[in-house]
Structures are given as C-alpha cells and as structure tokens.
Design a protein around this motif. Structure first.
Motif, PDB file in Angstrom:
ATOM      1  N   THR A 144     -70.575  25.420  10.150  1.00 52.81           N
ATOM      2  CA  THR A 144     -70.998  26.423  11.122  1.00 52.81           C
ATOM      3  C   THR A 144     -70.290  26.214  12.455  1.00 52.81           C
ATOM      4  N   GLU A 145     -70.184  24.963  12.877  1.00 49.46           N
ATOM      5  CA  GLU A 145     -69.495  24.659  14.136  1.00 49.46           C
ATOM      6  C   GLU A 145     -68.040  25.106  14.083  1.00 49.46           C
ATOM      7  N   VAL A 146     -67.361  24.806  12.991  1.00 50.49           N
ATOM      8  CA  VAL A 146     -65.961  25.193  12.838  1.00 50.49           C
ATOM      9  C   VAL A 146     -65.838  26.712  12.804  1.00 50.49           C
ATOM     10  N   ALA A 147     -66.705  27.373  12.034  1.00 53.55           N
ATOM     11  CA  ALA A 147     -66.647  28.835  11.925  1.00 53.55           C
ATOM     12  C   ALA A 147     -66.905  29.498  13.274  1.00 53.55           C
ATOM     13  N   GLU A 148     -67.842  28.964  14.053  1.00 53.77           N
ATOM     14  CA  GLU A 148     -68.133  29.542  15.370  1.00 53.77           C
ATOM     15  C   GLU A 148     -66.943  29.406  16.313  1.00 53.77           C
ATOM     16  N   LEU A 149     -66.240  28.273  16.254  1.00 48.59           N
ATOM     17  CA  LEU A 149     -65.043  28.103  17.080  1.00 48.59           C
ATOM     18  C   LEU A 149     -64.004  29.170  16.738  1.00 48.59           C
ATOM     19  N   ILE A 150     -63.746  29.324  15.460  1.00 51.43           N
ATOM     20  CA  ILE A 150     -62.725  30.278  15.024  1.00 51.43           C
ATOM     21  C   ILE A 150     -63.183  31.710  15.287  1.00 51.43           C
ATOM     22  N   GLN A 151     -64.435  32.002  15.002  1.00 52.39           N
ATOM     23  CA  GLN A 151     -64.970  33.343  15.232  1.00 52.39           C
ATOM     24  C   GLN A 151     -64.883  33.708  16.717  1.00 52.39           C
ATOM     25  N   GLY A 152     -65.207  32.774  17.579  1.00 51.34           N
ATOM     26  CA  GLY A 152     -65.125  33.024  19.016  1.00 51.34           C
ATOM     27  C   GLY A 152     -63.710  33.337  19.459  1.00 51.34           C
ATOM     28  N   ARG A 153     -62.740  32.607  18.897  1.00 50.33           N
ATOM     29  CA  ARG A 153     -61.346  32.845  19.266  1.00 50.33           C
ATOM     30  C   ARG A 153     -60.856  34.193  18.738  1.00 50.33           C
ATOM     31  N   VAL A 154     -61.249  34.541  17.521  1.00 46.44           N
ATOM     32  CA  VAL A 154     -60.839  35.824  16.955  1.00 46.44           C
ATOM     33  C   VAL A 154     -61.397  36.961  17.813  1.00 46.44           C
ATOM     34  N   ALA A 155     -62.656  36.859  18.191  1.00 47.89           N
ATOM     35  CA  ALA A 155     -63.254  37.896  19.042  1.00 47.89           C
ATOM     36  C   ALA A 155     -62.533  37.980  20.384  1.00 47.89           C
ATOM     37  N   ALA A 156     -62.220  36.831  20.960  1.00 44.46           N
ATOM     38  CA  ALA A 156     -61.506  36.821  22.243  1.00 44.46           C
ATOM     39  C   ALA A 156     -60.110  37.415  22.086  1.00 44.46           C
ATOM     40  N   GLN A 157     -59.456  37.115  20.976  1.00 46.07           N
ATOM     41  CA  GLN A 157     -58.107  37.647  20.782  1.00 46.07           C
ATOM     42  C   GLN A 157     -58.137  39.159  20.587  1.00 46.07           C
ATOM     43  N   ILE A 158     -59.140  39.658  19.925  1.00 43.99           N
ATOM     44  CA  ILE A 158     -59.263  41.115  19.777  1.00 43.99           C
ATOM     45  C   ILE A 158     -59.419  41.758  21.155  1.00 43.99           C
ATOM     46  N   ASP A 159     -60.218  41.152  22.013  1.00 47.68           N
ATOM     47  CA  ASP A 159     -60.376  41.665  23.379  1.00 47.68           C
ATOM     48  C   ASP A 159     -59.054  41.600  24.140  1.00 47.68           C
ATOM     49  N   GLU A 160     -58.304  40.516  23.947  1.00 49.32           N
ATOM     50  CA  GLU A 160     -57.005  40.381  24.618  1.00 49.32           C
ATOM     51  C   GLU A 160     -56.033  41.459  24.152  1.00 49.32           C
ATOM     52  N   VAL A 161     -56.036  41.747  22.851  1.00 49.66           N
ATOM     53  CA  VAL A 161     -55.152  42.789  22.322  1.00 49.66           C
ATOM     54  C   VAL A 161     -55.556  44.153  22.880  1.00 49.66           C
ATOM     55  N   LYS A 162     -56.862  44.427  22.928  1.00 52.79           N
ATOM     56  CA  LYS A 162     -57.321  45.683  23.507  1.00 52.79           C
ATOM     57  C   LYS A 162     -56.857  45.827  24.950  1.00 52.79           C
ATOM     58  N   ALA A 163     -56.994  44.754  25.717  1.00 55.31           N
ATOM     59  CA  ALA A 163     -56.575  44.793  27.124  1.00 55.31           C
ATOM     60  C   ALA A 163     -55.070  44.985  27.249  1.00 55.31           C
ATOM     61  N   ALA A 164     -54.311  44.335  26.376  1.00 55.62           N
ATOM     62  CA  ALA A 164     -52.845  44.469  26.428  1.00 55.62           C
ATOM     63  C   ALA A 164     -52.425  45.879  26.064  1.00 55.62           C
ATOM     64  N   VAL A 165     -53.073  46.473  25.075  1.00 55.34           N
ATOM     65  CA  VAL A 165     -52.742  47.856  24.682  1.00 55.34           C
ATOM     66  C   VAL A 165     -53.120  48.809  25.815  1.00 55.34           C
ATOM     67  N   ALA A 166     -54.276  48.599  26.406  1.00 56.66           N
ATOM     68  CA  ALA A 166     -54.685  49.462  27.516  1.00 56.66           C
ATOM     69  C   ALA A 166     -53.709  49.342  28.683  1.00 56.66           C
ATOM     70  N   LYS A 167     -53.238  48.130  28.933  1.00 62.12           N
ATOM     71  CA  LYS A 167     -52.283  47.903  30.025  1.00 62.12           C
ATOM     72  C   LYS A 167     -50.953  48.591  29.714  1.00 62.12           C
ATOM     73  N   ALA A 168     -50.508  48.503  28.462  1.00 61.12           N
ATOM     74  CA  ALA A 168     -49.246  49.120  28.067  1.00 61.12           C
ATOM     75  C   ALA A 168     -49.333  50.638  28.129  1.00 61.12           C
ATOM     76  N   VAL A 169     -50.485  51.204  27.785  1.00 60.48           N
ATOM     77  CA  VAL A 169     -50.675  52.663  27.816  1.00 60.48           C
ATOM     78  C   VAL A 169     -50.620  53.171  29.245  1.00 60.48           C
TER      79      VAL A 169
END
Length: 168
Positions: free
Chosen positions: A141-166
């Motif tokens: 669970t600890e390992v999955a939460e670390l990875i899940q948190g990073r995946v969620a953060a990366q999705i937010d980063e991609v959204k922000a980068a796309v919004a910035k590029a648009v």
C-alpha cells in the motif's frame, strides 16, 4: 567487418538506417546533435516543448521511483526478519514439545497432549500468516500510494503544460 553506416536524410535530422549494421557511436553523436538543437525538430518553434519541465518531471519520477523501491525493500526486509523470528521461535517450541511428548504418560494423555499441541500450532500458524500478510499489505500500500501520488501529480503537470502551450 563492419559496413559503413548509411543514413536517410530529412530536412532537419539524419536518422540511422536500421537495416544496416548500426554504429552506436555515430547514432549517439547524431542524437546529441539533434537534441542539442531541438528547435530544428520543431521547425524553429522553440516554445512548443518545454524541455526544462520535462526534465523536472522526469527527475521527480525518478525520485518517487527511488522512494518506492526503498519502501519495497524495507517491506521485504521487515517480512524476512519477521519470518526468521517465527522460524527461530518454531524451532524452540519444537524442542519443548519434543521434551513434553518424551515424558512418560498413558496413551490417552499423549493423544490429548498431541491434539492440544496440534491445535496450538495451527492457531499460531494462522496468527503468523495474518501478521505476515498484514506486513506485506502495508508495504504494498505504501509503495502504491507513492506511485499513485506521482501519477496524479504528473497528470496535473501535463494538463498545466498543455494549457500553457495553448495560451501561447
């Protein structure tokens, strides 16, 4: 004998011809040249890709992967240590049981004693199994939460980068 590396040329980048024997040194040099001047790959639009953001994201990914690996290793280590403790205790208990069963007693008393020992052994085994299962689940669970948190953060980063590029 290695054949000369042939390339297929485009307007901006020379790609290796992978049908021939590859010259990895040349391929690496070509990649370095191409990546070093990435604006050519995007027809002069240097603002299209934010490589600093990509590198920062990959650095964060690597940090989370390292933390996840460390957490997994610590979990495996804790489980192995607990299993060793359980095994040591089982050997000690076996010695005590063997002495108890070696003592003179009637057949009925020995049968009752064996049943009690079997029941206690089974209950201890189930308890140990639950404990080890809980340890593995906690670590996973600890390992999955670390990875899940990073995946969620990366999705937010991609959204922000796309919004910035648009917006550009």
């Amino acid at each position: 004998m290695a054949k000369a590396q042939t390339t297929i040329e485009t307007e901006t980048v020379k790609f290796p011809d992978f049908t021939k024997t590859p010259d990895f040194t040349k391929m690496q040099a070509d990649f370095g040249k191409w990546f070093g001047d990435y604006t050519k790959a995007f027809n002069g639009k240097s603002g299209v890709v934010d490589f600093d953001a990509i590198f920062a994201a990959q650095r964060k990914n690597f940090e989370v992967l390292t933390a996840a690996n460390q957490a997994a290793f610590e979990g495996v280590k804790a489980v192995a240590q607990r299993q060793a403790e359980i095994a040591r205790k089982a050997v000690e208990e076996f010695g005590k049981v063997a002495k108890e069963l070696a003592e003179p007693a009637s057949a009925e008393e020995k049968l009752v004693k064996q049943a009690e020992i079997a029941k206690a052994g089974f209950e201890q085994a189930v308890s140990n199994l639950r404990e080890i299962t809980d340890m593995v689940q906690k670590s996973s669970t600890e390992v999955a939460e670390l990875i899940q948190g990073r995946v969620a953060a990366q999705i937010d980063e991609v959204k922000a980068a796309v919004a910035k590029a648009v917006k550009k």
